[in-house]
Design an enzyme around this catalytic site. Structure first.
Site, PDB file in Angstrom:
ATOM      1  N   LYS A 178       0.596 -10.852 -16.764  1.00 53.61           N
ATOM      2  CA  LYS A 178       1.128 -11.080 -15.418  1.00 53.61           C
ATOM      3  C   LYS A 178       0.662 -10.005 -14.447  1.00 53.61           C
ATOM      4  CE  LYS A 178       5.234 -13.533 -17.097  1.00 53.61           C
ATOM      5  NZ  LYS A 178       6.690 -13.488 -17.278  1.00 53.61           N
ATOM      6  N   SER A 225      11.263 -16.750 -16.843  1.00 54.33           N
ATOM      7  CA  SER A 225      10.775 -15.585 -16.114  1.00 54.33           C
ATOM      8  C   SER A 225      10.638 -15.838 -14.620  1.00 54.33           C
ATOM      9  CB  SER A 225       9.421 -15.139 -16.685  1.00 54.33           C
ATOM     10  OG  SER A 225       8.455 -16.159 -16.535  1.00 54.33           O
TER      11      SER A 225
END
Length: 814
Positions: free
Chosen positions: A723, A680
């Protein structure tokens, strides 16, 4: 020593023993040379010979060098020859003698010897003192022997007044070595002979004392057992006379009554009856008695058919869950769905849930709330650090100290077969040579198998299908895939600042006040104070650090009241520095402006999400790509893919392709001591490298996450909720996300969606144009190369106000 006349005598060698003067010794003579010496002695009138010990008993034909120089002049008292074979002799020692010379010329060995007389100038008092010491030691040894022949021997020794005769007599009775016997025979004086004998007696006394102690201990133990047996028999007889019952019989009778009343399954009842019959036959002192009794009691104590009554009023359950926990709406809804099924179908198997989330978000307390809402018994066990499979399955009864596993122990404590059983920290199970506890959980947490779970100690099938199992974990990475497949995952993400504020006001502050013994009017924490604590003193997914900080504040106020202060204390934001110290989190202010080559990325960890700044710099004259920061293989591959993509599309992006060839690049991710991995960070690395090659900064108000491909696609990643919450905690309100993750934002709280600008990315160029170059989506490559796009489409004064068909802002409805 006094000199005496010599005489020539036949020599009779002895193996392993010595003949003392004045004593009789039976011998068996079989060697040819010895037989010849005996015949020669028998042919004389005195029948005398010289008896001496061999220095080496293994020598079959001894020579003069194999014999000691001091022996005993002896007389043959009796000789008997049964025919063929050894001659049996009885010889009596006459006097000590030493060899003057040997004569080996004949068929047998002869020696010229002279008698050894004892010195006459010895101190009579010293001799008598040593004699009495020896007599006392002998008397002590005879007392330790404690036998009738020993008493008679003591009388005989007491009558012996001659010290030399006493030495030789006792020396022949003790178990002395050949060297010790020869030492007594060769002693130069009577005092020395008595001293040597005293040393030998001292060692013998030590041996006899140890033997006496061992015999006494054994006898005492036997006497104790016999005494207990006799007392038990007397007690039993007295109880029969008084009409009372034997305790063992009463115990077995009580167990039989409990067995008749217990509604056990057929297999368990059969095993219990067999164990009870065996128990009745065993004496209570038998080793197997307690093992059988403990096993039988476990069978009778387990709730085979006892179930707690569920309170399946969904309104009440919802009320309890809302009262105990703020938010967590999706988790509460999933729990209510399972309870609705149990209400409509009481025979349905209980669910097996696994709460996964960072520390401090309320996983364990949520399980307690479920038990309270259902009215079920609650039992919790921590599996962190458990290495032994027997901890869960139990030990076999063949082992000393065996016990049932922790699963059955928890059910026995709950006393119902349908408790809420929480298996805490299931992701921290270990494994070693004692087995794999996770493998045991495969049966325990499988609704198709746990109805016949067999504990090694119980060794009977027990139904676990009614148990409401709840597991907790911080991550699923360390949980084996087969075990993970048996549980339904419920993810608990971190809290927003608003949620933390509400939790602090509803739960944390009242709890800390109560623990400190303060009332609500004595200490007041306004909303702005709590916001300051959340923003600058804690940065976590859960609320544990927040509660610790509140606890410190409340304890400081409690100290003031304990010292005599009265009234009400209001803690203001400006007071926090004195109580909690320097603010811990100031990173947002430090990163308000980013230099070229730095990109804010978003990462997922077990403790929630984090903002991870990726740094890139160019190395003039360098070559290739350097990666640092404890990056895993997947992360390293993402960095190489990012550079390859930028190099391949440099012309389209308005970058100089020659810089990729002539200038090296270095990518670093701070916190180098912490290992990092995952795909990611690919998009953040791409932005950092592009920013370094273009010498243009990345927007500081924007955080990015996403996997990249060499074809230029931005691929979806996991952990979106964690996140985004991490970006919000860091003060970032603008996030670039892969378009395929658009549905994942629905899990976010409404206030987070309303307060965050989401930019959806399909391709890498979209992210570069938004965060680095400031290109709208429709900017053609030709304009990018000349730099006209930057001038024609200047960024507005308000960051995040740009809109484009490829990158739209996501509002609360997304």
């Amino acid at each position: 020593m006094a000199q005496s006349a010599t005489r020539l005598l036949p020599v009779l060698p002895l193996r392993g023993t010595t003949l003392f003067p004045g004593l009789l010794l039976p011998l068996s003579v079989g060697r040819e040379s010895s037989l010849a010496a005996v015949r020669a002695a028998l042919d004389t009138e005195e029948k005398a010979l010289f008896v001496v010990a061999q220095t080496d008993a293994d020598v079959e034909d001894p020579k003069p060098e194999h014999l000691h120089k001091v022996g005993t002049r002896a007389v043959i008292k009796r000789a008997f020859s049964p025919g063929e074979g050894p001659v049996q002799l009885v010889v009596q020692g006459a006097e000590r003698a030493e060899v003057v010379e040997f004569d080996a010329s004949g068929p047998f060995l002869r020696a010229r010897v002279r008698d050894l007389a004892w010195p006459q100038d010895e101190d009579a008092a010293e001799v008598e003192a040593h004699r009495r010491e020896v007599s006392d030691a002998v008397q002590r040894a005879l007392e330790l022997l404690d036998a009738e022949p020993s008493a008679q021997m003591g009388q005989a020794l007491a009558a012996t007044r001659d010290p030399v005769q006493l030495v030789f007599l006792i020396g022949s009775l003790l178990n002395l070595s050949l060297e010790q016997e020869q030492g007594l025979l060769e002693a130069p004086t009577r005092v020395e002979a008595l001293r040597r004998l005293r040393e030998a007696l001292a060692k013998e006394l030590q041996v006899l004392e140890v033997r006496k102690k061992i015999a006494t201990d054994v006898q005492t133990e036997m006497s104790k057992q016999q005494r207990e047996f006799l007392l038990r028999q007397q007690i039993k007889a007295l109880q029969q006379e008084l009409g009372e019952e034997d305790p063992q019989a009463a115990e077995t009778k009580d167990l039989r009554e409990r067995l008749e009343q217990a509604q056990l399954p057929e297999e368990a009842a059969k095993e219990a009856r067999r164990a009870l019959e065996r128990l009745e036959r065993l004496p209570s002192i038998a080793p197997d008695y307690q093992v059988t009794r403990t096993h039988l009691e476990l069978i009778l104590e387990l709730p085979w058919n006892r179930s707690g009554e569920d309170r399946l009023e969904l309104g009440h359950v919802r009320e309890v869950l809302d009262r105990d926990h703020h938010d967590l709406e999706e988790v509460k809804a999933r729990i209510l769905e399972h309870l609705a099924v149990l209400k409509l179908n009481p025979g349905a198997k209980a669910p097996i849930l696994c709460f996964v989330g960072p520390p401090g978000v309320g996983k364990t307390s949520l399980g307690q709330s479920i038990a309270n809402a259902l009215g079920r018994k609650f039992e919790r066990m921590s599996l962190g650090g458990v290495h032994d499979e027997a901890e869960l399955r139990g030990h076999r009864r063949t082992y000393v100290g065996a016990m049932p596993g922790r699963i059955l122990q928890a059910i026995r404590r709950a006393d119902v077969n349908n408790p809420v059983l929480m298996l805490d920290e299931v992701d921290k199970l270990g494994r070693d040579f004692r087995g794999d506890p996770a493998a045991a959980l495969l049966e325990i947490l499988d609704p198709e198998q746990n109805s016949t779970f067999r504990d090694n100690y119980l060794d009977l099938p027990f139904d676990l299908s009614k148990v409401f199992f709840i597991c907790t974990a911080n991550t699923t990475d360390t949980i084996p895939a087969p075990l993970l497949d048996r549980m339904e995952m419920l993810r608990l993400s971190g809290y927003t600042e608003e949620e933390k504020l509400a939790i602090a006001q509803r739960f944390l502050v009242p709890r800390q006040r109560a623990q400190a013994g303060l009332g609500a009017e004595q200490v007041v924490l306004p909303e702005e104070t709590l916001r300051e604590i959340v923003a600058t003193y804690t940065r976590e997914a859960g609320v544990r650090q927040l509660e610790r900080a509140i606890g410190r504040i409340v304890r400081r106020v409690a100290l003031r009241f304990a010292e005599g202060e009265s009234g009400s204390v209001t803690v203001k934001p400006e007071d926090l520095g004195e109580i909690l110290g320097t603010q811990r989190f100031l990173g947002t202010r430090a990163r308000a402006e980013l230099p070229p080559g730095v990109a804010p990325g978003l990462a997922w960890t077990e403790a929630g999400g984090e903002v991870l700044y990726v740094e890139a710099t160019l190395l003039p004259g360098g070559k290739g790509l350097t990666l640092t920061g404890q990056l895993g293989e997947v992360m390293q591959e993402s960095a190489r893919a990012a550079q390859s993509y930028l190099w391949a599309h440099a012309t389209e992006l308005g970058l100089d392709p020659e810089r990729f060839r002539d200038v090296g690049a270095h990518v670093h991710v701070p916190a180098g001591a912490v290992p990092k991995d995952g795909p990611s960070a690919g998009l953040a690395m791409t932005l950092a490298l592009a920013s370094a090659y273009a010498d243009r900064p990345v927007r500081a108000d924007t955080a990015v996450t996403g996997e990249i491909s060499l074809a230029g696609l931005v691929l979806p990643v996991g952990g979106i909720k964690e996140k985004v919450l991490a970006a919000r905690r860091a003060g970032i309100r603008r996030v670039l996300l892969p378009r395929q993750n658009e549905l994942n934002t629905r899990d976010l709280p409404a206030e987070v969606r309303a307060d965050t600008e989401f930019i959806w990315m399909d391709r890498i160029e979209d992210a570069l144009g938004d965060a680095v170059f400031g290109w709208p989506a429709e900017t053609p490559p030709a304009e990018r190369e000349t730099g006209l796009a930057v001038a024609a489409h200047a960024a507005p004064a308000e960051p995040g106000a740009r809109r484009s068909p490829g990158r739209r802002r996501a509002g609360p409805s997304s």
